[in-house]
Every structure is written in C-alpha cells, then in structure tokens.
Scaffold this motif. Structure first.
Motif, PDB file in Angstrom:
ATOM      1  N   ILE A 145      44.092  41.984  80.586  1.00  0.00           N
ATOM      2  CA  ILE A 145      44.656  40.747  80.051  1.00  0.00           C
ATOM      3  C   ILE A 145      45.288  39.994  81.212  1.00  0.00           C
ATOM      4  CG2 ILE A 145      46.299  39.675  78.475  1.00  0.00           C
ATOM      5  CD1 ILE A 145      46.071  42.125  76.686  1.00  0.00           C
ATOM      6  N   VAL A 146      44.732  38.836  81.517  1.00  0.00           N
ATOM      7  CA  VAL A 146      45.230  38.007  82.607  1.00  0.00           C
ATOM      8  C   VAL A 146      46.162  36.962  82.006  1.00  0.00           C
ATOM      9  CG1 VAL A 146      44.630  36.509  84.538  1.00  0.00           C
ATOM     10  CG2 VAL A 146      43.092  38.378  83.889  1.00  0.00           C
ATOM     11  N   ASP A 147      47.454  37.255  82.037  1.00  0.00           N
ATOM     12  CA  ASP A 147      48.459  36.383  81.437  1.00  0.00           C
ATOM     13  C   ASP A 147      49.095  35.552  82.556  1.00  0.00           C
ATOM     14  OD1 ASP A 147      50.383  35.191  79.888  1.00  0.00           O
ATOM     15  OD2 ASP A 147      51.082  37.053  78.960  1.00  0.00           O
ATOM     16  N   TYR A 148      48.348  34.563  83.032  1.00  0.00           N
ATOM     17  CA  TYR A 148      48.768  33.814  84.224  1.00  0.00           C
ATOM     18  C   TYR A 148      49.939  32.873  83.976  1.00  0.00           C
ATOM     19  CZ  TYR A 148      46.160  29.752  82.457  1.00  0.00           C
ATOM     20  OH  TYR A 148      45.711  28.702  81.706  1.00  0.00           O
ATOM     21  N   LEU A 149      50.239  32.593  82.712  1.00  0.00           N
ATOM     22  CA  LEU A 149      51.380  31.748  82.385  1.00  0.00           C
ATOM     23  C   LEU A 149      52.584  32.556  81.888  1.00  0.00           C
ATOM     24  CD1 LEU A 149      49.544  28.819  80.547  1.00  0.00           C
ATOM     25  CD2 LEU A 149      50.577  28.761  82.821  1.00  0.00           C
ATOM     26  N   GLY A 150      52.430  33.858  81.774  1.00  0.00           N
ATOM     27  CA  GLY A 150      53.521  34.681  81.264  1.00  0.00           C
ATOM     28  C   GLY A 150      53.869  34.356  79.826  1.00  0.00           C
ATOM     29  N   LEU A 151      52.838  34.259  78.973  1.00  0.00           N
ATOM     30  CA  LEU A 151      53.038  33.849  77.588  1.00  0.00           C
ATOM     31  C   LEU A 151      53.319  35.013  76.642  1.00  0.00           C
ATOM     32  CD1 LEU A 151      50.103  31.279  77.282  1.00  0.00           C
ATOM     33  CD2 LEU A 151      52.538  30.751  77.535  1.00  0.00           C
ATOM     34  N   GLY A 152      52.892  36.192  76.985  1.00  0.00           N
ATOM     35  CA  GLY A 152      52.978  37.335  76.081  1.00  0.00           C
ATOM     36  C   GLY A 152      54.405  37.656  75.666  1.00  0.00           C
ATOM     37  N   GLY A 153      54.535  38.339  74.546  1.00  0.00           N
ATOM     38  CA  GLY A 153      55.849  38.728  74.058  1.00  0.00           C
ATOM     39  C   GLY A 153      56.550  39.678  75.018  1.00  0.00           C
ATOM     40  N   ARG A 154      57.866  39.756  74.881  1.00  0.00           N
ATOM     41  CA  ARG A 154      58.655  40.593  75.787  1.00  0.00           C
ATOM     42  C   ARG A 154      58.229  42.058  75.736  1.00  0.00           C
ATOM     43  NH1 ARG A 154      64.874  38.423  74.886  1.00  0.00           N
ATOM     44  NH2 ARG A 154      64.500  36.242  75.477  1.00  0.00           N
ATOM     45  N   LYS A 155      57.840  42.533  74.570  1.00  0.00           N
ATOM     46  CA  LYS A 155      57.453  43.940  74.469  1.00  0.00           C
ATOM     47  C   LYS A 155      56.151  44.230  75.211  1.00  0.00           C
ATOM     48  CE  LYS A 155      55.018  43.675  70.006  1.00  0.00           C
ATOM     49  NZ  LYS A 155      54.964  44.231  68.629  1.00  0.00           N
ATOM     50  N   PHE A 156      55.403  43.163  75.558  1.00  0.00           N
ATOM     51  CA  PHE A 156      54.156  43.343  76.287  1.00  0.00           C
ATOM     52  C   PHE A 156      54.316  43.141  77.790  1.00  0.00           C
ATOM     53  CE2 PHE A 156      52.716  41.803  72.046  1.00  0.00           C
ATOM     54  CZ  PHE A 156      52.122  42.977  71.622  1.00  0.00           C
ATOM     55  N   ILE A 157      55.126  42.134  78.191  1.00  0.00           N
ATOM     56  CA  ILE A 157      55.230  41.834  79.629  1.00  0.00           C
ATOM     57  C   ILE A 157      56.655  41.884  80.159  1.00  0.00           C
ATOM     58  CG2 ILE A 157      53.112  40.465  79.647  1.00  0.00           C
ATOM     59  CD1 ILE A 157      54.851  37.938  79.724  1.00  0.00           C
ATOM     60  N   GLY A 158      57.611  42.298  79.311  1.00  0.00           N
ATOM     61  CA  GLY A 158      58.978  42.457  79.773  1.00  0.00           C
ATOM     62  C   GLY A 158      59.784  41.168  79.767  1.00  0.00           C
ATOM     63  N   HIS A 159      61.007  41.296  80.252  1.00  0.00           N
ATOM     64  CA  HIS A 159      61.921  40.153  80.302  1.00  0.00           C
ATOM     65  C   HIS A 159      62.675  40.182  81.635  1.00  0.00           C
ATOM     66  CE1 HIS A 159      64.560  37.018  78.810  1.00  0.00           C
ATOM     67  NE2 HIS A 159      65.606  37.735  79.215  1.00  0.00           N
ATOM     68  N   PRO A 160      62.804  39.056  82.336  1.00  0.00           N
ATOM     69  CA  PRO A 160      62.253  37.745  81.976  1.00  0.00           C
ATOM     70  C   PRO A 160      60.725  37.736  82.042  1.00  0.00           C
ATOM     71  CG  PRO A 160      63.086  37.697  84.217  1.00  0.00           C
ATOM     72  CD  PRO A 160      63.479  39.041  83.653  1.00  0.00           C
ATOM     73  N   LYS A 161      60.145  36.910  81.200  1.00  0.00           N
ATOM     74  CA  LYS A 161      58.687  36.839  81.163  1.00  0.00           C
ATOM     75  C   LYS A 161      58.172  36.134  82.416  1.00  0.00           C
ATOM     76  CE  LYS A 161      57.977  34.974  77.042  1.00  0.00           C
ATOM     77  NZ  LYS A 161      57.211  34.642  75.805  1.00  0.00           N
ATOM     78  N   ARG A 162      57.108  36.682  82.972  1.00  0.00           N
ATOM     79  CA  ARG A 162      56.498  36.082  84.165  1.00  0.00           C
ATOM     80  C   ARG A 162      55.019  36.433  84.187  1.00  0.00           C
ATOM     81  NH1 ARG A 162      58.428  40.021  89.039  1.00  0.00           N
ATOM     82  NH2 ARG A 162      58.782  41.905  87.806  1.00  0.00           N
TER      83      ARG A 162
END
Length: 204
Positions: A145-162
């Motif tokens: 999953i290429v989340d180049y805008l850091g859109l995913g939920g915190r449980k997926f990409i952490g916090h702060p989102k990036r």
C-alpha cells in the motif's frame, strides 16, 4: 480515488464482466455484488503507478525474473467481488492455467500473482481493510500500500500520520506488515535486489 456506487445490483462476477464497457474512461470494480466506479488515476497517483511499473519491469528484465506486468487486469475475489489493482505482477508460467485470462484479462487464482500494489487515495479504507483481507485470503504472497499522502487511519500508519509505504508479506497464511518512510530502502521478497527508497516512490 473517490468511488461511487451504481444504483444497480449485479447478481455475480460473470454478469459484471459481461457488463464491463470496453472503451470506458473509468475503471470499475465489483464490491459485494455492487458496481463501484473507480476514476482512472490522474496526477501524482498515475505518476507513481507508472514509475513503479517501469522500475519493476526493468528489474524483471534485468534479472530475467519469470514475471510480467500487464497494463490492466481484474482479480476475481469470489462470485460477488473483483478488483482492478493499480499495479500487478503476474507469474508467466502460472498464467497459462488461468482460464479467463485470454478473453477477459481476469485472474482467478492467487497462485498466479507475485505482487499487488494499491496506491492509497480518498478510498484508502478499501486498501487497508477490504482488499487487504481479500488478498490475504487468496494467498497472494506480497501486497504493497503506497500511502504517499499519509491518508490511512492512525491504527494503520501511526500518529502523527505521514507518507508510509506498507509491505505485507504472507507468512503461515497471514500478512505481516513492514513499513517504510522517507529515505528508508524498501525490502521486497518479490524483488529482493530492488534499490528504491520510500521517498523515491512517493515522488514517482
């Protein structure tokens, strides 16, 4: 990409394939018997998809790997669902046993797929939940999953989102996630000698 549900229910995957317009300016997927409009990638989304296809295609040719990357294909999940990944890497030998490939560019076996890549956008929850579960159930060995805008939920990409690139590898029938950001070099089982950083991919 923003998706839109048609107000029509399709009985099964076969009807969806029969309905699918060949010269459409949009992509379509089937989600639990409902057609979903997936506008064709534009801008950075399209740029990243093209970059990855070029890089993985070059790596495949350079190393003589038994893969190929089709421009378009649909992965049949079950009788009510089918998805069209942003990038898919298929196994040359396995494709010979795919009964729907020649006429429909449809894949029905997870064993024919080496890698699937989805580029997250406004419908990011599909990538992190719906498609993650489906690809895991099919036994697809690697999923990015290429989340180049850091859109995913915190449980997926952490916090702060990036911006985050998550690579899921199948181990004992379950996906194990590894995440890459900024100048970290990604690690892919499908392409072990690939030398790309997360930032290079995000910039396309």
């Amino acid at each position: 990409m923003t998706n839109t549900l048609f107000q029509v229910r399709i009985t099964d995957f076969d009807q969806f394939i029969d309905w699918y317009p060949e010269e459409s300016e949009q992509k379509y997927e089937l989600h639990d018997g409902m057609i979903v409009t997936m506008p064709k990638p534009k801008g950075k989304h399209s740029q990243i998809a093209g970059f990855l296809m070029n890089e993985l295609g070059f790596e495949t040719k350079k190393l003589g790997l038994p893969y190929f990357l089709p421009k378009e294909s649909i992965v049949k999940i079950d009788d009510l669902s089918g998805y069209e990944p942003d990038v898919i890497v298929l196994k040359k030998e396995a494709i010979l046993t795919e009964p729907r490939w020649e006429k429909e560019s449809t894949i029905i076996s997870g064993g024919s797929i080496e890698l699937i890549i989805e580029i997250a956008s406004t419908n990011w929850s599909d990538d992190y939940a719906l498609k993650l579960d489906a690809y895991e159930s099919m036994g697809i060995p690697e999923y990015w999953i290429v989340d180049y805008l850091g859109l995913g939920g915190r449980k997926f990409i952490g916090h702060p989102k990036r911006p985050t690139l998550t690579i899921y590898n199948l181990r004992e029938y379950e996906y194990i996630a590894t995440q890459f950001r900024t100048n970290q070099t990604i690690q892919s089982l499908a392409f072990p000698s690939l030398q790309l950083t997360a930032r290079q991919i995000f910039e396309g």
